[in-house]
Design a protein around this motif. Structure first.
Motif, PDB file in Angstrom:
ATOM      1  N   UNK A 165       0.829  -1.204   0.000  1.00  0.00           N
ATOM      2  CA  UNK A 165       0.000   0.000   0.000  1.00  0.00           C
ATOM      3  C   UNK A 165       0.866   1.259   0.000  1.00  0.00           C
ATOM      4  N   UNK A 166       1.928   1.250   0.802  1.00  0.00           N
ATOM      5  CA  UNK A 166       2.839   2.393   0.890  1.00  0.00           C
ATOM      6  C   UNK A 166       3.491   2.658  -0.472  1.00  0.00           C
ATOM      7  N   UNK A 167       4.002   1.611  -1.108  1.00  0.00           N
ATOM      8  CA  UNK A 167       4.679   1.772  -2.395  1.00  0.00           C
ATOM      9  C   UNK A 167       3.699   2.202  -3.482  1.00  0.00           C
ATOM     10  N   UNK A 168       2.500   1.647  -3.459  1.00  0.00           N
ATOM     11  CA  UNK A 168       1.514   2.001  -4.480  1.00  0.00           C
ATOM     12  C   UNK A 168       1.082   3.455  -4.380  1.00  0.00           C
ATOM     13  N   UNK A 169       1.056   3.991  -3.164  1.00  0.00           N
ATOM     14  CA  UNK A 169       0.720   5.404  -2.987  1.00  0.00           C
ATOM     15  C   UNK A 169       1.771   6.290  -3.638  1.00  0.00           C
ATOM     16  N   UNK A 170       3.036   5.931  -3.462  1.00  0.00           N
ATOM     17  CA  UNK A 170       4.117   6.694  -4.083  1.00  0.00           C
ATOM     18  C   UNK A 170       4.054   6.575  -5.604  1.00  0.00           C
ATOM     19  N   UNK A 171       3.795   5.382  -6.080  1.00  0.00           N
ATOM     20  CA  UNK A 171       3.680   5.165  -7.524  1.00  0.00           C
ATOM     21  C   UNK A 171       2.562   6.022  -8.110  1.00  0.00           C
ATOM     22  N   UNK A 172       1.413   6.073  -7.449  1.00  0.00           N
ATOM     23  CA  UNK A 172       0.281   6.834  -7.977  1.00  0.00           C
ATOM     24  C   UNK A 172       0.582   8.328  -8.040  1.00  0.00           C
TER      25      UNK A 172
END
Length: 582
Positions: A165-172
């Motif tokens: 979830x943390x990484x996906x937030x940065x990706x978005x």
């Protein structure tokens, strides 16, 4: 065939000369003209994307490729008779969704085999007393991935969804930056009033990314700047999980897991999406030429012309530092208002562009652009599937779920990865190399004869020049490949006996065949000092160059490497905007 082998029909001897391609229906049907609106130098996937967008906008465009096949590093070649290899790049995920949609690539024949599970890391040195060695198989849904991780750490299994979830937030937050030109600092200082106003607009995506990250910006800043080992140590305790995730930060990069900034490369490789599926990676039917040919068909459908075996030797520039076209190896001059180079920054500005037309400081910076590469690619034809000790094959020799994965060997802990890096940093091929092994024929039956398979083996770390200035000759290449095969044999006994033929591409080979400088798959390091504002050099990060009408559209420009297409699309859009004022 050895006992227990597969049912490979028509076993063949190895051959080392790739076959030429038959004339494809994207190929130009008319002779090369002597004048176009735009010339694209190089038929790699980014060059083809640029040509498609230019031609779609009504700009008469030609693509000139020096090899007998299009695609650059995204190409399929038949190295061993009957076996089709994605000879350089071998997986698809990063291709930008907007390009997929705008160019209607599915309509033009692009077919993808999705992988799930996607990652397999077997343990070596386990399995004593008749028990199987453990392995980490990731994919198949979050619950199954957590079950796999729990073999090594219950704590890591519990926290893994939070990490995702943390990484996906940065990706978005960062993802929109890939589809826009970087902030044009140079134009803000030296451009006309109109250019300065246009350049201010490029600030908007950057500001939006910062706003989206909000109060978590300091934590995300660490991801972009810290060593990947520090990032993963914060989240996890189990070495197999950490080292498996770390491979995404190291792939194609002359970096240790302890090198500051390696965290960004990790992020770069989790940005992928295929047909709306976030994080998905897949094999292209028929190999990676399937991507390039689909893009080429899209470009040709709008009227772009594409020629192979047309090497460009010089960009033509007048005394006012304005592009005039290109000169071919056979002496033909092709005139144009625009030239977009899919070649690397080194090739474009230090080999093709007249030196006296470039500022001295610009040439110096390009010469200092870091192109160190750690990669050797080995393409292998085998008569049966690798039989891993951790998950033995079934008696019918049919592919199992782990065969469709990226198989990570010698990746049980971070120290192994660091040691492999240290070997190459001292000028020696790694004694225990980091190996990513993929078997695309496990999903795509078009690549090999029945019962046989093709393997893509991506190996690190390999220096461009060996210690004591030794060169890579056939003996050195085969010695290194033998080392790689010896390690695979430890994980999958019987592998070496299954080999029909192999194609070994060290960094000098990747440079010679595909034009990758020192074999660098990204055209240049994806280190923090060579990203966004500074790719390829500060002041020229927006695809433009000191020569009016000459643009960089390959992986050496923002946002960098991978079969992404963003550099080609972004460069074409910048060139189209400039064309209004040329």
């Amino acid at each position: 065939m050895p006992a227990g082998g597969g049912l490979c029909l028509g076993r063949v001897r190895a051959t080392w000369a790739p076959k030429g391609s038959t004339r494809a229906h994207w190929a130009a049907v008319r002779p090369l003209e002597l004048k176009y609106d735009a010339v694209v130098v190089g038929g790699g996937h980014n060059g083809l994307v640029a040509a498609a967008y230019l031609q779609k906008s009504g700009v008469n465009t030609v693509v000139l490729e020096r090899r007998h096949v299009i695609g650059g590093a995204a190409v399929t070649e038949e190295i061993v008779p009957g076996f089709k290899f994605s000879r350089a790049s071998y997986l698809l995920s990063l291709l930008r969704p907007q390009i997929y949609k705008d160019l209607e690539l599915k309509k033009h024949g692009l077919k993808i085999y999705f992988r799930d599970p996607y990652s397999f890391t077997p343990m070596l040195g386990e399995g004593i007393g008749g028990t199987l060695p453990r392995s980490l198989l990731m994919g198949g849904g979050m619950a199954e991935t957590q079950r796999q991780i729990a073999q090594f750490s219950q704590r890591d299994a519990k926290v893994y969804p939070d990490y995702e979830k943390f990484m996906n937030c940065l990706v978005s937050a960062i993802d929109p930056l890939l589809d826009t030109s970087p902030v044009d600092i140079g134009a803000m200082k030296r451009g006309s009033l109109i250019q300065r106003l246009r350049s201010i607009r490029t600030l908007q995506p950057l500001l939006q990314a910062g706003l989206k990250l909000g109060t978590q910006l300091p934590q995300y800043y660490e991801i972009l700047t810290a060593p990947v080992s520090k990032i993963l140590d914060h989240w996890f305790e189990s070495e197999p999980l950490k080292s498996t995730l770390a491979t995404d930060a190291l792939i194609g990069a002359m970096l240790s897991p302890h090198t500051p900034g390696s965290g960004y490369v990790l992020l770069h490789h989790v940005m992928g999406e295929l047909e709306g599926k976030k994080g998905a990676w897949g094999y292209v039917e028929g190999g990676m030429s399937g991507v390039s040919h689909a893009i080429a068909r899209a470009a040709a459908s709008h009227g772009a012309e594409i020629f192979t075996e047309k090497p460009v030797t010089r960009v033509l520039v007048d005394n006012n530092r304005k592009v005039q076209g290109v000169l071919l190896q056979d002496g033909t001059e092709v005139k144009s208002k625009l030239v977009l180079s899919n070649a690397s920054p080194h090739t474009t500005f230090m080999k093709l562009t007249p030196e006296d037309q470039l500022p001295e400081d610009f040439i110096k910076r390009i010469s200092q652009f870091n192109i160190k590469s750690p990669v050797t690619k080995i393409n292998v034809a085998v008569d049966r599937l690798p039989n891993f000790l951790a998950i033995p094959n079934t008696t019918d020799n049919k592919p199992l779920p782990h065969h469709q994965c990226s198989c990570h060997l010698n990746c049980e802990n971070m120290q192994l990865l660091h040691k492999a890096f240290e070997d190459a940093n001292e000028g020696r091929p790694s004694d225990r190399p980091m190996i990513e092994l993929c078997i695309p024929s496990s999903l795509d039956p078009t690549l090999a004869p029945p019962g046989c398979h093709v393997l893509s083996i991506f190996v690190q770390y390999t220096p461009y020049i060996l210690v004591n200035d030794r060169k890579w000759d056939e003996q050195e290449k085969n010695n290194y490949a033998d080392t790689v095969f010896d390690w695979i044999e430890k994980y999958a006994p019987g592998f070496k006996a299954s080999v029909i033929g192999r194609d070994i591409l060290t960094p000098p080979d990747l440079e010679r065949i595909f034009g990758l400088p020192e074999g660098n798959i990204f055209h240049g390091s994806m280190s923090l000092d060579q990203l966004y504002f500074a790719r390829p050099v500060p002041g020229y990060s927006n695809y433009r160059s000191p020569v009016n009408g000459l643009y960089l559209c390959g992986s050496g420009a923002h946002p960098g490497g991978g079969v992404m297409g963003a550099s080609g699309r972004n460069a074409a859009l910048v060139a189209l905007e400039d064309l209004k004022y040329l």
